[in-house]
Motif scaffolding. Structure first.
Motif, mmCIF file in Angstrom:
data_model
loop_
_atom_site.group_PDB
_atom_site.id
_atom_site.type_symbol
_atom_site.label_atom_id
_atom_site.label_comp_id
_atom_site.label_asym_id
_atom_site.label_seq_id
_atom_site.Cartn_x
_atom_site.Cartn_y
_atom_site.Cartn_z
ATOM 1 N N GLU A 28 34.274 47.710 53.028
ATOM 2 C CA GLU A 28 34.689 47.675 51.615
ATOM 3 C C GLU A 28 36.151 47.222 51.540
ATOM 4 O O GLU A 28 36.724 47.203 50.466
ATOM 5 N N ARG A 29 36.720 46.908 52.685
ATOM 6 C CA ARG A 29 38.163 46.687 52.788
ATOM 7 C C ARG A 29 38.463 45.202 52.970
ATOM 8 O O ARG A 29 37.847 44.531 53.779
ATOM 9 N N PHE A 30 39.414 44.706 52.174
ATOM 10 C CA PHE A 30 39.941 43.360 52.373
ATOM 11 C C PHE A 30 41.238 43.497 53.165
ATOM 12 O O PHE A 30 42.024 44.411 52.915
ATOM 13 N N VAL A 31 41.456 42.593 54.107
ATOM 14 C CA VAL A 31 42.679 42.622 54.914
ATOM 15 C C VAL A 31 43.408 41.303 54.706
ATOM 16 O O VAL A 31 42.939 40.248 55.132
ATOM 17 N N VAL A 32 44.527 41.369 53.996
ATOM 18 C CA VAL A 32 45.331 40.177 53.730
ATOM 19 C C VAL A 32 46.211 39.929 54.946
ATOM 20 O O VAL A 32 46.915 40.829 55.409
ATOM 21 N N LEU A 33 46.156 38.704 55.466
ATOM 22 C CA LEU A 33 46.807 38.401 56.742
ATOM 23 C C LEU A 33 47.655 37.147 56.633
ATOM 24 O O LEU A 33 47.239 36.152 56.037
ATOM 25 N N SER A 34 48.848 37.214 57.208
ATOM 26 C CA SER A 34 49.693 36.022 57.327
ATOM 27 C C SER A 34 50.291 36.000 58.728
ATOM 28 O O SER A 34 50.684 37.043 59.257
ATOM 29 N N THR A 35 50.323 34.822 59.318
ATOM 30 C CA THR A 35 50.938 34.672 60.638
ATOM 31 C C THR A 35 52.100 33.706 60.529
ATOM 32 O O THR A 35 52.077 32.776 59.727
ATOM 33 N N ASP A 180 54.992 37.085 52.994
ATOM 34 C CA ASP A 180 53.939 36.147 52.612
ATOM 35 C C ASP A 180 52.619 36.892 52.387
ATOM 36 O O ASP A 180 51.894 36.615 51.434
ATOM 37 N N ALA A 181 52.306 37.845 53.268
ATOM 38 C CA ALA A 181 51.060 38.611 53.126
ATOM 39 C C ALA A 181 51.054 39.368 51.798
ATOM 40 O O ALA A 181 50.019 39.429 51.115
ATOM 41 N N TYR A 182 52.198 39.918 51.409
ATOM 42 C CA TYR A 182 52.266 40.662 50.142
ATOM 43 C C TYR A 182 52.043 39.717 48.947
ATOM 44 O O TYR A 182 51.305 40.043 48.013
ATOM 45 N N LYS A 183 52.667 38.522 48.998
ATOM 46 C CA LYS A 183 52.470 37.543 47.915
ATOM 47 C C LYS A 183 50.997 37.109 47.852
ATOM 48 O O LYS A 183 50.426 36.985 46.766
ATOM 49 N N ILE A 184 50.394 36.892 49.018
ATOM 50 C CA ILE A 184 48.975 36.507 49.072
ATOM 51 C C ILE A 184 48.112 37.626 48.490
ATOM 52 O O ILE A 184 47.155 37.373 47.754
ATOM 53 N N ALA A 185 48.455 38.887 48.792
ATOM 54 C CA ALA A 185 47.699 40.025 48.260
ATOM 55 C C ALA A 185 47.769 40.052 46.729
ATOM 56 O O ALA A 185 46.754 40.299 46.055
ATOM 57 N N LEU A 186 48.955 39.805 46.161
ATOM 58 C CA LEU A 186 49.099 39.760 44.704
ATOM 59 C C LEU A 186 48.258 38.634 44.112
ATOM 60 O O LEU A 186 47.570 38.823 43.095
ATOM 61 N N LEU A 187 48.302 37.453 44.742
ATOM 62 C CA LEU A 187 47.485 36.319 44.290
ATOM 63 C C LEU A 187 46.005 36.666 44.367
ATOM 64 O O LEU A 187 45.231 36.381 43.447
ATOM 65 N N PHE A 188 45.613 37.289 45.472
ATOM 66 C CA PHE A 188 44.214 37.640 45.684
ATOM 67 C C PHE A 188 43.705 38.564 44.580
ATOM 68 O O PHE A 188 42.616 38.367 44.042
ATOM 69 N N LEU A 189 44.506 39.561 44.201
ATOM 70 C CA LEU A 189 44.093 40.478 43.139
ATOM 71 C C LEU A 189 43.868 39.736 41.822
ATOM 72 O O LEU A 189 42.920 40.011 41.090
ATOM 73 N N LYS A 190 44.750 38.779 41.521
ATOM 74 C CA LYS A 190 44.610 38.013 40.275
ATOM 75 C C LYS A 190 43.355 37.131 40.323
ATOM 76 O O LYS A 190 42.595 37.051 39.364
ATOM 77 N N LEU A 191 43.151 36.460 41.482
ATOM 78 C CA LEU A 191 42.031 35.529 41.593
ATOM 79 C C LEU A 191 40.689 36.243 41.711
ATOM 80 O O LEU A 191 39.696 35.807 41.142
ATOM 81 N N LYS A 192 40.676 37.344 42.419
ATOM 82 C CA LYS A 192 39.401 38.047 42.642
ATOM 83 C C LYS A 192 38.836 38.578 41.337
ATOM 84 O O LYS A 192 37.640 38.529 41.103
ATOM 85 N N SER A 193 39.697 39.061 40.450
ATOM 86 C CA SER A 193 39.186 39.563 39.165
ATOM 87 C C SER A 193 38.649 38.399 38.330
ATOM 88 O O SER A 193 37.605 38.523 37.679
ATOM 89 N N ARG A 194 39.346 37.262 38.372
ATOM 90 C CA ARG A 194 38.885 36.103 37.588
ATOM 91 C C ARG A 194 37.587 35.513 38.134
ATOM 92 O O ARG A 194 36.794 34.939 37.394
ATOM 93 N N LEU A 195 37.368 35.651 39.457
ATOM 94 C CA LEU A 195 36.145 35.103 40.071
ATOM 95 C C LEU A 195 35.031 36.145 40.168
ATOM 96 O O LEU A 195 33.942 35.851 40.659
ATOM 97 N N GLY A 196 35.314 37.368 39.749
ATOM 98 C CA GLY A 196 34.294 38.413 39.756
ATOM 99 C C GLY A 196 33.919 38.891 41.152
ATOM 100 O O GLY A 196 32.772 39.259 41.422
ATOM 101 N N ILE A 197 34.900 38.893 42.088
ATOM 102 C CA ILE A 197 34.649 39.381 43.439
ATOM 103 C C ILE A 197 34.935 40.869 43.480
ATOM 104 O O ILE A 197 36.006 41.315 43.042
ATOM 105 N N ASN A 198 33.996 41.659 43.990
ATOM 106 C CA ASN A 198 34.199 43.123 44.069
ATOM 107 C C ASN A 198 34.774 43.520 45.399
ATOM 108 O O ASN A 198 34.405 43.068 46.415
#
Length: 198
Positions: A28-35, A180-198
Motif C-alpha cells: 500500500e506504500r509508495f516510495v519516492v526515490l531520487s538518486t 529532489d525526492a521531496y519535490k517529486i513526492a509533492l508532485l506525485f500527490l498532486k498528479l495522483k489525485s488528478r489521475l485517480g491513483i489510490n
C-alpha cells in the motif's frame, strides 16, 4: 547465453532473498526515490547519494525516509565534489554495498515513484549486479509520464524544475537527492489525485 539460464540455481545474498519474499503481498506504500549519480551511463557511472520518502494515504511520511551518501571517493573527485561535501553532509555515509542493502530493505515491495525513474532503477540494477543480485521487481511510476498522460502530451519531456514551476512547488538553492525526492513526492500527490491513483 540466455540471461534467465544464468540465474536458475543462483544463490542470492540473504538480504536479496528477504526482498524477493516481500512480493508475496501487495504494498500500500509508495516510495519516492531520487538518486544523484556521477553521470548518465549505468555501465560506467555510479550512484553518489540516495534520497527517499514514503507516501501513504495521500501523505508524505517524513519519519519513513531513507537517505545516504555512498562513499565513492574516486567519483567524488572526478565530479568536482570535495571531501567537505562528504564531511559536511548530514546524511549517513556508507560504502556502496551497505547503502544498497539498506535501500533494498527500505523500499521493500513498495511502488517506486520518481522523475525519469527508469534511469534510477537502471543505476540501482547495475550496482546490484556487482552484489550478485537480480534486478528490482518493484512497479514504478514516473511523474513526468503522469503529467504528460494527464495533458495528453507525447512530443516532449519535462524537467523536474519545469514540473515544479507548473505546480508552484518552491525550488531550493541547494540540490540534493533528498530535496529532489521531496519535490517529486509533492508532485506525485498532486498528479495522483488528478489521475485517480489510490
Amino acid at each position: 547465453m540466455l540471461e534467465w539460464l544464468k540465474n536458475i540455481n543462483k544463490e542470492y545474498p540473504d538480504f536479496w532473498k528477504e526482498y524477493l519474499a516481500k512480493f508475496e503481498t501487495k504494498s500500500e506504500r509508495f516510495v519516492v526515490l531520487s538518486t544523484e549519480t556521477s553521470g548518465l551511463n549505468p555501465a560506467k557511472d555510479v550512484i553518489l547519494s540516495f534520497g527517499s520518502f514514503a507516501v501513504k494515504d495521500n501523505s508524505i511520511l517524513i519519519q519513513d525516509s531513507f537517505e545516504a551518501v555512498l562513499l565513492q571517493y574516486k567519483f567524488f573527485h572526478d565530479n568536482g565534489l570535495t571531501n567537505e561535501f562528504i564531511i559536511e553532509s548530514k546524511m549517513e555515509k556508507l560504502p556502496e554495498p551497505d547503502a544498497l542493502k539498506a535501500l533494498i530493505e527500505y523500499i521493500g515491495n513498495g511502488v517506486l515513484v520518481g522523475h525519469h525513474i527508469n534511469f534510477d532503477v537502471e543505476m540501482i540494477n547495475a550496482a546490484l549486479e556487482k552484489l550478485d543480485c537480480g534486478r528490482l521487481k518493484n512497479e514504478a511510476l514516473d511523474v513526468d509520464v503522469m503529467y504528460r498522460k494527464l495533458h495528453d502530451i507525447n512530443d516532449r519531456q519535462f524537467s523536474l524544475d519545469e514540473l515544479c514551476d507548473i505546480y508552484k512547488i518552491p525550488k531550493t538553492e541547494r540540490n540534493s537527492s533528498s530535496e529532489d525526492a521531496y519535490k517529486i513526492a509533492l508532485l506525485f500527490l498532486k498528479l495522483k489525485s488528478r489521475l485517480g491513483i489510490n
